[in-house]
Design an enzyme around this catalytic site. Structure first.
Site, PDB file in Angstrom:
ATOM      1  N   GLY A   1       0.804  -1.219   0.000  1.00 34.13           N
ATOM      2  CA  GLY A   1       0.000   0.000   0.000  1.00 34.13           C
ATOM      3  C   GLY A   1       0.835   1.266   0.000  1.00 34.13           C
ATOM      4  O   GLY A   1       0.363   2.332   0.395  1.00 34.13           O
TER       5      GLY A   1
ATOM      6  N   HIS B   1      11.789   0.795   0.788  1.00 38.05           N
ATOM      7  CA  HIS B   1      11.358  -0.559   1.152  1.00 38.05           C
ATOM      8  C   HIS B   1      12.420  -1.222   2.032  1.00 38.05           C
ATOM      9  O   HIS B   1      12.355  -2.427   2.273  1.00 38.05           O
ATOM     10  CB  HIS B   1      11.147  -1.413  -0.101  1.00 38.05           C
ATOM     11  CG  HIS B   1       9.982  -0.995  -0.942  1.00 38.05           C
ATOM     12  ND1 HIS B   1       8.736  -0.740  -0.416  1.00 38.05           N
ATOM     13  CD2 HIS B   1       9.865  -0.813  -2.289  1.00 38.05           C
ATOM     14  CE1 HIS B   1       7.911  -0.411  -1.405  1.00 38.05           C
ATOM     15  NE2 HIS B   1       8.570  -0.433  -2.536  1.00 38.05           N
TER      16      HIS B   1
ATOM     17  N   GLU C   1     -10.085   6.346  -7.859  1.00 41.72           N
ATOM     18  CA  GLU C   1      -9.492   7.649  -8.236  1.00 41.72           C
ATOM     19  C   GLU C   1      -8.015   7.477  -8.584  1.00 41.72           C
ATOM     20  O   GLU C   1      -7.535   8.005  -9.584  1.00 41.72           O
ATOM     21  CB  GLU C   1      -9.621   8.646  -7.070  1.00 41.72           C
ATOM     22  CG  GLU C   1     -10.971   9.313  -6.954  1.00 41.72           C
ATOM     23  CD  GLU C   1     -11.200  10.410  -7.995  1.00 41.72           C
ATOM     24  OE1 GLU C   1     -10.243  11.129  -8.328  1.00 41.72           O
ATOM     25  OE2 GLU C   1     -12.341  10.521  -8.479  1.00 41.72           O
TER      26      GLU C   1
END
EC number: 2.8.2.4
Length: 295
Positions: free
Chosen positions: A50, A108, A231
């Site tokens: 996410g 990450h 969106e």
């Protein structure tokens, strides 16, 4: 599976105990020596948890809900990816050095590989995590569409690699546990993808407060509207369609694929699920962080 190994390990290599893209570690000194600024904000995630969603939410908070400012450039330029390097094509460090403060930094990396400067400057950090099974599914499709990466073969083969930490950024378990430990520091906010899906309003307010801004109903409404999955999937500045096709082939799999919880049920055969669950239990037995595999 064996035939894919040489090709696989030409692209990825063990680096300080973590499997990494060799292009990223080639210039590691640049990452290690990176100078943080006290007002830098780090957004850290294990891949496919996410990252783009929470990044856009945070950017909206920084821009006080101004949608047009959020659409001025692709998200990978607005929020550079710290360790990402592909010779001179992509250079996250260079992008960040050229950014004015306050900077938002995407990474990450597990805590042990994050430049020490971020800890020394006591920067705020947000860690977003997602349940391991959905991460594995999303990661599989992602690796299919990255043109410079070897084909991950079957989903079952990929899950075996995932369980052993033989995927880019290594073990999901180690990553989550290390960041969970770091979140004992009040400057590190630990969040769950599942919580955001369950109650985005609550989580947006949590972020606004963590960033020491004032949450108004109008601002929260605007953020929720602008950062909905649909969106963002239709927004060229967040859906990675600005990335050249020779790097990301979205005809194979779209960057914004489903954005749901529990898609793993459509991919894990019973026997694989049982093996995964057993392995998961062993890996996470001493960790207090609890994940929801479905809502």
């Amino acid at each position: 599976m064996e035939t894919s190994m040489p090709e696989y390990y030409e692209v990825f290599g063990e680096f300080r105990g973590v499997l990494m893209d060799k292009r990223f570690t080639k210039y590691w000194e640049d990452v290690e020596m990176f100078l943080a600024r006290p007002d830098d904000l780090v957004i850290a995630t294990y891949p496919k948890s996410g990252t783009t969603w929470i990044s856009e939410v945070v950017y909206m908070i920084y821009k006080e809900g101004d949608v047009e400012k959020c659409k001025e450039d692709a998200i990978f330029n607005r929020i550079p990816y710290l360790e990402c390097r592909n010779e001179d094509l992509i250079n996250g460090i260079k992008q960040l050095k050229e950014k004015e403060s306050p900077r938002i930094v995407k990474t990450h990396l597990p805590p042990k590989l994050l430049p020490a400067s971020f800890w020394e400057k006591n920067c705020k950090m947000i860690y977003l995590c997602r349940n391991a099974k959905d991460v594995a599914v999303s990661y599989y499709y992602f690796l299919l569409m990255i043109t410079s990466y070897p084909n991950p073969k079957s989903f079952s083969e990929f899950v075996e690699k995932f369980m052993q930490g033989q995927v880019p950024y290594g073990s999901w378990y180690d990553h989550v546990k290390a960041w969970w430990e770091k979140s004992k520091n009040s400057r590190v906010l630990f969040m769950f993808y599942e919580d955001m899906k369950e109650d985005i309003r609550r989580e947006v307010v949590k972020l606004i407060e963590f960033l020491e801004r004032k949450p108004s109903a109008e601002l929260v409404d605007r953020i929720i509207q602008h950062t909905s999955f649909q969106e963002m999937k239709n927004n060229p500045s967040t859906n990675y369609t600005m990335m050249p096709e020779e790097m990301m082939n979205q005809k194979v799999s779209p960057f914004m694929r489903k954005g749901i919880i529990g898609d793993w049920k459509n991919h894990f055969p019973e026997a694989l699920r049982e093996r995964f669950d057993e392995h998961y239990k062993q890996q996470m037995k001493d960790c207090t962080v609890k994940f929801r595999m479905e809502l």
